[in-house]
Design a protein around this motif. Structure first.
Motif, PDB file in Angstrom:
ATOM      1  N   PHE A  27     -10.489  57.928   5.099  1.00 18.80           N
ATOM      2  CA  PHE A  27     -10.754  58.625   3.844  1.00 18.80           C
ATOM      3  C   PHE A  27     -11.615  57.708   2.969  1.00 18.80           C
ATOM      4  O   PHE A  27     -11.269  56.550   2.752  1.00 18.80           O
ATOM      5  N   GLY A  28     -12.715  58.249   2.487  1.00 17.33           N
ATOM      6  CA  GLY A  28     -13.600  57.426   1.683  1.00 17.33           C
ATOM      7  C   GLY A  28     -14.929  57.211   2.375  1.00 17.33           C
ATOM      8  O   GLY A  28     -15.176  57.672   3.495  1.00 17.33           O
ATOM      9  N   PRO A  29     -15.821  56.446   1.742  1.00 16.88           N
ATOM     10  CA  PRO A  29     -17.187  56.254   2.267  1.00 16.88           C
ATOM     11  C   PRO A  29     -17.254  55.200   3.358  1.00 16.88           C
ATOM     12  O   PRO A  29     -17.893  54.163   3.200  1.00 16.88           O
ATOM     13  N   GLY A  30     -16.574  55.428   4.471  1.00 13.34           N
ATOM     14  CA  GLY A  30     -16.653  54.490   5.581  1.00 13.34           C
ATOM     15  C   GLY A  30     -17.972  54.615   6.314  1.00 13.34           C
ATOM     16  O   GLY A  30     -18.723  55.586   6.149  1.00 13.34           O
ATOM     17  N   PHE A  31     -18.283  53.633   7.172  1.00 14.87           N
ATOM     18  CA  PHE A  31     -19.563  53.629   7.884  1.00 14.87           C
ATOM     19  C   PHE A  31     -19.711  54.855   8.777  1.00 14.87           C
ATOM     20  O   PHE A  31     -20.782  55.455   8.864  1.00 14.87           O
ATOM     21  N   LEU A  32     -18.610  55.253   9.434  1.00 12.77           N
ATOM     22  CA  LEU A  32     -18.684  56.392  10.345  1.00 12.77           C
ATOM     23  C   LEU A  32     -19.137  57.645   9.628  1.00 12.77           C
ATOM     24  O   LEU A  32     -19.890  58.453  10.161  1.00 12.77           O
ATOM     25  N   TRP A  33     -18.683  57.787   8.386  1.00  5.65           N
ATOM     26  CA  TRP A  33     -18.979  59.017   7.643  1.00  5.65           C
ATOM     27  C   TRP A  33     -20.405  59.019   7.057  1.00  5.65           C
ATOM     28  O   TRP A  33     -20.841  60.035   6.534  1.00  5.65           O
ATOM     29  N   THR A  34     -21.102  57.901   7.102  1.00  3.40           N
ATOM     30  CA  THR A  34     -22.466  57.865   6.563  1.00  3.40           C
ATOM     31  C   THR A  34     -23.501  58.365   7.564  1.00  3.40           C
ATOM     32  O   THR A  34     -24.652  58.564   7.202  1.00  3.40           O
ATOM     33  N   LEU A  35     -23.115  58.565   8.804  1.00  2.00           N
ATOM     34  CA  LEU A  35     -24.053  59.022   9.818  1.00  2.00           C
ATOM     35  C   LEU A  35     -24.386  60.504   9.608  1.00  2.00           C
ATOM     36  O   LEU A  35     -23.598  61.247   9.015  1.00  2.00           O
ATOM     37  N   PRO A  36     -25.560  60.950  10.075  1.00  2.00           N
ATOM     38  CA  PRO A  36     -26.039  62.310   9.762  1.00  2.00           C
ATOM     39  C   PRO A  36     -25.360  63.401  10.583  1.00  2.00           C
ATOM     40  O   PRO A  36     -26.016  64.199  11.265  1.00  2.00           O
ATOM     41  N   VAL A  37     -24.038  63.440  10.550  1.00  2.00           N
ATOM     42  CA  VAL A  37     -23.261  64.472  11.223  1.00  2.00           C
ATOM     43  C   VAL A  37     -22.109  64.849  10.303  1.00  2.00           C
ATOM     44  O   VAL A  37     -21.535  63.983   9.629  1.00  2.00           O
ATOM     45  N   ASP A  38     -21.795  66.136  10.252  1.00  2.00           N
ATOM     46  CA  ASP A  38     -20.685  66.584   9.427  1.00  2.00           C
ATOM     47  C   ASP A  38     -19.417  65.811   9.761  1.00  2.00           C
ATOM     48  O   ASP A  38     -19.121  65.556  10.934  1.00  2.00           O
ATOM     49  N   ARG A  39     -18.658  65.434   8.746  1.00  2.00           N
ATOM     50  CA  ARG A  39     -17.491  64.579   8.942  1.00  2.00           C
ATOM     51  C   ARG A  39     -16.450  65.234   9.849  1.00  2.00           C
ATOM     52  O   ARG A  39     -15.831  64.570  10.689  1.00  2.00           O
ATOM     53  N   ARG A  40     -16.227  66.534   9.669  1.00  2.00           N
ATOM     54  CA  ARG A  40     -15.255  67.205  10.529  1.00  2.00           C
ATOM     55  C   ARG A  40     -15.712  67.191  11.978  1.00  2.00           C
ATOM     56  O   ARG A  40     -14.908  66.936  12.892  1.00  2.00           O
ATOM     57  N   ARG A  41     -17.006  67.454  12.203  1.00  2.00           N
ATOM     58  CA  ARG A  41     -17.510  67.411  13.572  1.00  2.00           C
ATOM     59  C   ARG A  41     -17.399  66.010  14.145  1.00  2.00           C
ATOM     60  O   ARG A  41     -17.074  65.832  15.324  1.00  2.00           O
ATOM     61  N   HIS A  42     -17.682  65.003  13.320  1.00  2.00           N
ATOM     62  CA  HIS A  42     -17.524  63.619  13.763  1.00  2.00           C
ATOM     63  C   HIS A  42     -16.089  63.368  14.216  1.00  2.00           C
ATOM     64  O   HIS A  42     -15.838  62.785  15.280  1.00  2.00           O
ATOM     65  N   ALA A  43     -15.118  63.790  13.408  1.00  2.00           N
ATOM     66  CA  ALA A  43     -13.714  63.548  13.727  1.00  2.00           C
ATOM     67  C   ALA A  43     -13.315  64.252  15.023  1.00  2.00           C
ATOM     68  O   ALA A  43     -12.634  63.674  15.884  1.00  2.00           O
ATOM     69  N   LEU A  44     -13.760  65.496  15.193  1.00  2.00           N
ATOM     70  CA  LEU A  44     -13.392  66.252  16.387  1.00  2.00           C
ATOM     71  C   LEU A  44     -14.068  65.685  17.633  1.00  2.00           C
ATOM     72  O   LEU A  44     -13.447  65.605  18.709  1.00  2.00           O
ATOM     73  N   LEU A  45     -15.323  65.260  17.520  1.00  2.00           N
ATOM     74  CA  LEU A  45     -16.020  64.701  18.675  1.00  2.00           C
ATOM     75  C   LEU A  45     -15.444  63.340  19.070  1.00  2.00           C
ATOM     76  O   LEU A  45     -15.330  63.030  20.261  1.00  2.00           O
ATOM     77  N   LYS A  46     -15.068  62.550  18.079  1.00  2.00           N
ATOM     78  CA  LYS A  46     -14.439  61.273  18.421  1.00  2.00           C
ATOM     79  C   LYS A  46     -13.079  61.496  19.074  1.00  2.00           C
ATOM     80  O   LYS A  46     -12.699  60.784  20.015  1.00  2.00           O
ATOM     81  N   THR A  47     -12.344  62.496  18.594  1.00  2.00           N
ATOM     82  CA  THR A  47     -11.062  62.833  19.221  1.00  2.00           C
ATOM     83  C   THR A  47     -11.273  63.299  20.658  1.00  2.00           C
ATOM     84  O   THR A  47     -10.509  62.934  21.557  1.00  2.00           O
ATOM     85  N   LEU A  48     -12.308  64.101  20.889  1.00  2.00           N
ATOM     86  CA  LEU A  48     -12.615  64.537  22.251  1.00  2.00           C
ATOM     87  C   LEU A  48     -12.989  63.356  23.142  1.00  2.00           C
ATOM     88  O   LEU A  48     -12.555  63.278  24.303  1.00  2.00           O
TER      89      LEU A  48
END
Length: 316
Positions: free
Chosen positions: A96-117
């Motif tokens: 939660f917050g402005p972490g490095f992962l969330w600064t990449l040009p992909v929606d945060r929810r999609r990032h979370a789901l793809l990393k989980t996959l």
């Protein structure tokens, strides 16, 4: 020659076009590489220990020093690894917050789901190695790929609180079938989804863990008080009964992990004084299939809800 209007037109064209987003498969590939790199040491240690344990157990089984049917007694190890892997994956991430992962040009929810996959794919690879080691042990022990286990069961629903008459016992052959090989994959997947949902959806994990530790005794005390005031005795142990059903029920966590082989297998004393293993009933793979489906669906719904907390509202 004047080129300023041409440059300005080009700049306006560039600013008016939304940059192309990375493809999901590219993001998934990067997550696979990142997880593999971050967890390379634990993975190598786990593989080395697994190979060593398989060799030692194979030698013991081959020499007759160990007699254990590894297939009809499912291990909780895949489920435990599935529950711990999300913690290791997200331990260093600022969820939660402005972490490095969330600064990449992909929606945060999609990032979370793809990393989980990506983590689930790594998990399935590890479970596959685990199942292959079980296959080696099964072949070495001579038990076969589809084993048969002899069980001593009760002829009726007797309690094991006192000595058991040998006449009330019967011997049956349990053949679980090919579905027994799916148990490690199903248990690991369900617990991985639930653990991922918890890690992604809860900001302060330690605080909630402390709350849960004190919640059961508080709830038990409250239901005891309500039971005495209302005269409804069935309310007295309702939290404890609910917890038992969640863990040891027909479709509980134990059914998901071990086919309830822990709670169904009991030590009983015969009227002759002999101590033996007695099964209160035969494990049912149909119950496991239902439990795996229920827990997996619950994990998927919880994961979607947790990932939705990170959804971004982007303007076109």
């Amino acid at each position: 020659m004047t080129i300023a209007p041409t440059i300005q037109t080009a700049e306006r064209s560039v600013h008016g076009v939304r940059p192309q987003m990375p493809r999901p498969r590219d993001v998934l590939r990067e997550h696979l590489h990142a997880i593999g790199y971050a967890l390379r040491v634990p993975m190598l240690i786990a593989v080395a220990l697994g190979v060593l344990a398989t060799i030692i157990l194979a030698i013991q089984i081959g020499s007759g020093d160990l007699d254990y049917n590894f297939l009809t007694q499912p291990s909780v190890l895949p489920g435990v690894i599935g529950a711990l892997l999300p913690v290791a994956m997200w331990l260093r991430e600022e969820r939660f917050g402005p972490g490095f992962l969330w600064t990449l040009p992909v929606d945060r929810r999609r990032h979370a789901l793809l990393k989980t996959l990506a983590g689930w794919l790594w998990l399935m690879g590890g479970v596959t190695l685990f199942v292959l080691s079980l296959l080696v042990l099964a072949l070495v022990s001579g038990g076969g790929v589809l084993p048969v286990q002899t069980m001593t069961t009760l002829t009726d629903a007797l309690r094991l609180s006192g000595p058991v008459n040998p006449a009330a016992l019967q011997t049956v052959q349990w053949t679980p079938g090919a579905l027994i090989w799916a148990v490690p994959f199903g248990s690991a997947t369900a617990l991985y989804l639930l653990a991922s949902a918890i890690v992604l959806g809860i900001r302060y994990l330690l605080r909630w863990a402390i709350v849960l530790v004190f919640l059961l005794p508080i709830a038990t005390g409250a239901t005891h008080l309500i039971s005495r005031l209302s005269g409804n005795e069935w309310l007295a142990d309702m939290p404890a009964r609910a917890l038992v059903q969640l863990v040891e029920g027909r479709f509980g966590l134990e059914a998901l992990l071990t086919l309830r082989t822990w709670s169904l297998d009991n030590r009983a004393t015969l009227t002759t004084g002999e101590r033996i293993h007695v099964w209160s009933s035969i494990p049912d793979l149909a119950d496991w299939r239902t439990a795996a489906l229920l827990w997996t669906v619950a994990g998927l719904l919880a994961l979607w809800a947790a990932a939705s907390r990170h959804r971004e509202e982007r303007r076109a």
